[in-house]
Design a protein around this motif. Structure first.
Motif, mmCIF file in Angstrom:
data_model
loop_
_atom_site.group_PDB
_atom_site.id
_atom_site.type_symbol
_atom_site.label_atom_id
_atom_site.label_comp_id
_atom_site.label_asym_id
_atom_site.label_seq_id
_atom_site.Cartn_x
_atom_site.Cartn_y
_atom_site.Cartn_z
ATOM 1 N N SER A 79 5.645 -5.578 -4.766
ATOM 2 C CA SER A 79 5.714 -7.037 -4.586
ATOM 3 C C SER A 79 7.036 -7.503 -3.983
ATOM 4 O O SER A 79 7.094 -8.582 -3.393
ATOM 5 N N ILE A 80 8.085 -6.690 -4.142
ATOM 6 C CA ILE A 80 9.408 -7.052 -3.621
ATOM 7 C C ILE A 80 9.792 -6.046 -2.550
ATOM 8 O O ILE A 80 9.558 -4.844 -2.716
ATOM 9 N N PRO A 81 10.365 -6.485 -1.432
ATOM 10 C CA PRO A 81 10.746 -5.552 -0.357
ATOM 11 C C PRO A 81 11.618 -4.407 -0.866
ATOM 12 O O PRO A 81 12.466 -4.587 -1.737
ATOM 13 N N LEU A 82 11.395 -3.218 -0.297
ATOM 14 C CA LEU A 82 12.083 -2.003 -0.744
ATOM 15 C C LEU A 82 13.603 -2.094 -0.681
ATOM 16 O O LEU A 82 14.279 -1.575 -1.580
ATOM 17 N N PRO A 83 14.201 -2.711 0.352
ATOM 18 C CA PRO A 83 15.677 -2.783 0.355
ATOM 19 C C PRO A 83 16.257 -3.410 -0.907
ATOM 20 O O PRO A 83 17.367 -3.087 -1.316
ATOM 21 N N LEU A 84 15.483 -4.304 -1.538
ATOM 22 C CA LEU A 84 15.974 -4.934 -2.767
ATOM 23 C C LEU A 84 15.741 -4.049 -3.994
ATOM 24 O O LEU A 84 16.637 -3.845 -4.811
#
Length: 689
Positions: free
Chosen positions: A455-460
């Motif tokens: 649900s949250i972009p991988l960089p984060l």
């Protein structure tokens, strides 16, 4: 079928011996397996810097006994004619093989439980006695017409080694009961860090390792001399019969045919390998072992008898009464003569020549903090043992520190746990209000991170995935040791391990986002996209433990208000840190339970695992307030005497009084007074657990 067995009223035995060459190959194969197991133990000993060669693969167990019974078929064969040199030699090689194997696997009696040790020794005794009786019969009937003196020497050595097994089995079990108590009491110094306590436990584990203690005994070192004598006898017989050919043999051929040479060669090589292993033990240990007086065996056997009398489960290993006194006396005389004639001269010569290695300044520095452990007594560490234990401990700790949890440490330095772990408590309160009695588990953390990763972009969220990868095995271990043993918790633990081992959540996105709404989904803000995925992930999974847990987590997240995707990630990150710390603070409790519940022969492996785990998280000691057993009364818990250890406690007190009577007083541990700390009662222990 009937005509093959009986022809014209006469028994047709023409094909009886036809399978014998194949059986010979089978014997050679069993011998080769024994050889490979021995070599594996020798190489493992050198690889782990334990040149006293502990027995791991080739030990006194059912597999070894089965292999030896196959490999020694020739010495117990009463009727097959053996006319050639290699045929007669095969009888000697098979007998010598059993003798050398007895010496090689002798330390392994310390690695077995009492009942297993007894049954294995009885099986070995049956095998040895069978071989001795059959060899004597063959020498009388003429099946064995060569190497009579050699057979007599090797059979005597074999019976002596069997006697050593019987004498030291109860002694080893007695020492194991004492060592487990000392290792538990190593936790009593509450002023030290958890890692330091485990280091202290490891040093005592190394010193009280049942196999190490047996190898460090001068009498057990005599097994090397007997194995060396048997090998020398076999080699001279081989030289006279196969090389110089100064002996006369008969013409003809045995039923085993060409397979006989393969049997002889493999058994000679195996005998030499086993002898080499025992030589390594003596070269390592004999220079440091204490030369004892002739009454040592008698005293040790009496101490063992005290344990046995207070532990009926070990009664079968005891030597009580008049027969026991005669048996111990005979063993003392025989083994003392072997020590005096074979081992003591070597020890004295080595010490006179100054071959004992001098300690370097680096070695002295390494053991400085543990110098107080060097003391005299039954369980004390001598300087050489302490130095070896510290070296091995340092190597294992350094190796573990090379695998430190860098991502976890970076995460915790950036996001420390909240005040009183408030985020974790909010989640627990949400669980209690939704489903009373439902517990937070590793499954909670795994699902939180899996949902976050889609649900949250991988960089984060990449740091969360890496951090949980580094620490998942530890929190799974903590949960397994500290959670209530309900079926629900066990199932949740299995689901957590399965979900973390397989990354299947990434395949859920097509099920969550309808194809007809993909374009609309792309137009949403990152926060709305994440919210949509979190809301829809439950619909993509079947109803089970995972679904129930996921429902609670996603519902808890949706109850929060976020202004951006960064705020959502910050909330998840803080929740993850709080949940993680909530598990990690229970690590000492889990380690304590792991060590206390282990069998004496498994304690060293459990302590080593615990020490490596703590070493990997050593920097966490500044961030985590470890939770020790209730009330921080580690001393009371460590010296507890539950229903399974009450007999051992009373036995140890009697043993210590016996040792005191023989001027070998047991010293107190480091930081410990001479009085043993008060113990909790059984009811208190049950209440604590």
């Amino acid at each position: 079928m009937g005509n093959q067995g009986c022809v014209d009223g006469q028994l047709n035995n023409a094909n009886y011996s036809s399978p014998m060459p194949v059986i010979g190959l089978y014997i050679a194969a069993a011998t080769l397996v024994c050889l490979l197991l021995m070599i594996s133990d020798i190489l493992s000993g050198f690889r782990n810097r334990r040149t006293w060669i502990p027995c791991k693969l080739f030990s006194l167990n059912a597999i070894t006994l089965t292999l030896l019974s196959i490999a020694t078929k020739l010495p117990v064969d009463l009727t097959t004619s053996m006319p050639r040199a290699e045929d007669q030699l095969s009888k000697l090689t098979g007998t010598t093989l059993v003798c050398v194997c007895l010496g090689f696997l002798m330390p392994s009696i310390g690695a077995n439980s009492s009942s297993e040790c007894f049954s294995n020794i009885v099986a070995m005794a049956i095998l040895v006695i069978t071989i001795v009786v059959n060899i004597c019969i063959q020498m009388h009937t003429g099946v064995i017409f060569s190497f009579h003196p050699e057979h007599i020497i090797i059979m005597c050595c074999m019976m002596i080694l069997l006697l050593v097994l019987w004498v030291f089995a109860p002694v080893s079990n007695a020492h194991k009961d004492m060592s487990i108590d000392y290792i538990k009491r190593s936790f009593t110094n509450g002023r030290q860090s958890m890692l330091q306590r485990l280091k202290l436990c490891y040093l005592y584990c190394y010193n009280t390792n049942p196999q190490f203690m047996l190898c460090n005994n001068l009498t057990c070192a005599s097994s090397c001399a007997l194995c060396l004598l048997c090998s020398a006898v076999l080699l001279q017989a081989t030289y006279r019969s196969m090389v110089s050919k100064t002996m006369d043999f008969c013409g003809g051929d045995s039923d085993y045919k060409k397979s006989m040479k393969l049997i002889v060669v493999t058994q000679i090589i195996t005998v030499l390998a086993g002898t080499l292993g025992t030589i390594f033990r003596v070269l390592t240990m004999a220079r440091h072992v204490q030369v004892s007086d002739p009454r040592t065996i008698n005293k040790e056997a009496k101490c063992a008898e005290t344990v046995i009398l207070h532990n009926p489960g070990q009664m079968h290993l005891g030597c009580a009464g008049a027969f026991g006194s005669i048996f111990r006396g005979l063993a003392s005389i025989i083994l003392f003569l072997i020590d005096t004639l074979m081992i003591v001269p070597y020890v004295i010569l080595v010490r006179l020549l100054g071959m004992r290695r001098k300690a370097s300044a680096e070695d002295d520095k390494a053991v400085t903090e543990f110098k107080d452990l060097i003391n005299e007594g039954e369980m004390g560490l001598d300087e050489w043992t302490l130095r070896k234990a510290v070296k091995e401990m340092k190597r294992k700790v350094v190796k573990t520190k090379g695998q430190t949890s860098s991502h976890l440490m970076n995460l915790l330095s950036k996001t420390p746990p909240s005040q009183d772990l408030s985020f974790a408590h909010q989640l627990k309160n949400h669980y209690d209000s939704a489903r009373p009695g439902y517990e937070v588990s590793p499954l909670t953390i795994v699902l939180l991170i899996r949902v976050t990763s889609i649900s949250i972009p991988l960089p984060l969220c990449g740091s969360l995935l890496s951090s949980l990868t580094e620490v998942f095995d530890i929190i799974h271990f903590i949960d397994r040791k500290t959670c209530s043993p309900s079926i629900e918790n066990k199932n949740k633990s299995k689901f957590a391990k399965a979900l973390w081992g397989r990354d299947e959540f990434n395949t859920l996105l097509p099920k969550i986002i309808d194809k007809s709404k993909v374009e609309t989904f792309k137009m949403l803000s990152p926060l709305d996209q994440a919210t949509e995925i979190i809301r829809g992930v439950r619909k993509a999974l079947p109803s089970d433990y995972v679904w129930d847990e996921l429902d609670l987590i996603t519902d808890f997240i949706q109850h929060q208000a976020f202004g951006s995707i960064e705020e959502l990630y910050g909330f998840v990150e803080q929740l993850f840190v709080d949940l993680l710390i909530g598990f990690l603070i229970e690590l000492p409790n889990a380690i304590f339970k792991e060590i206390v519940e282990s069998q004496p022969e498994d304690v060293e492996d459990r302590v080593t695992f615990s020490m490596k785990t703590i070493s990997k998280l050593e920097k966490l000691e500044k961030l985590v307030q470890w939770s020790f057993p209730d009330g921080a009364t580690v001393t009371n818990l460590i010296t507890d005497e539950s229903s399974t250890t009450n007999d051992v406690s009373s036995t140890i007190q009697k043993l210590e009084s016996n040792v005191t009577d023989s001027n070998t007083k047991v010293p107190p541990l480091v930081g410990e007074s001479s009085d043993i700390a008060p113990t909790t009662t059984q009811d208190e222990i049950i209440e604590i657990e």
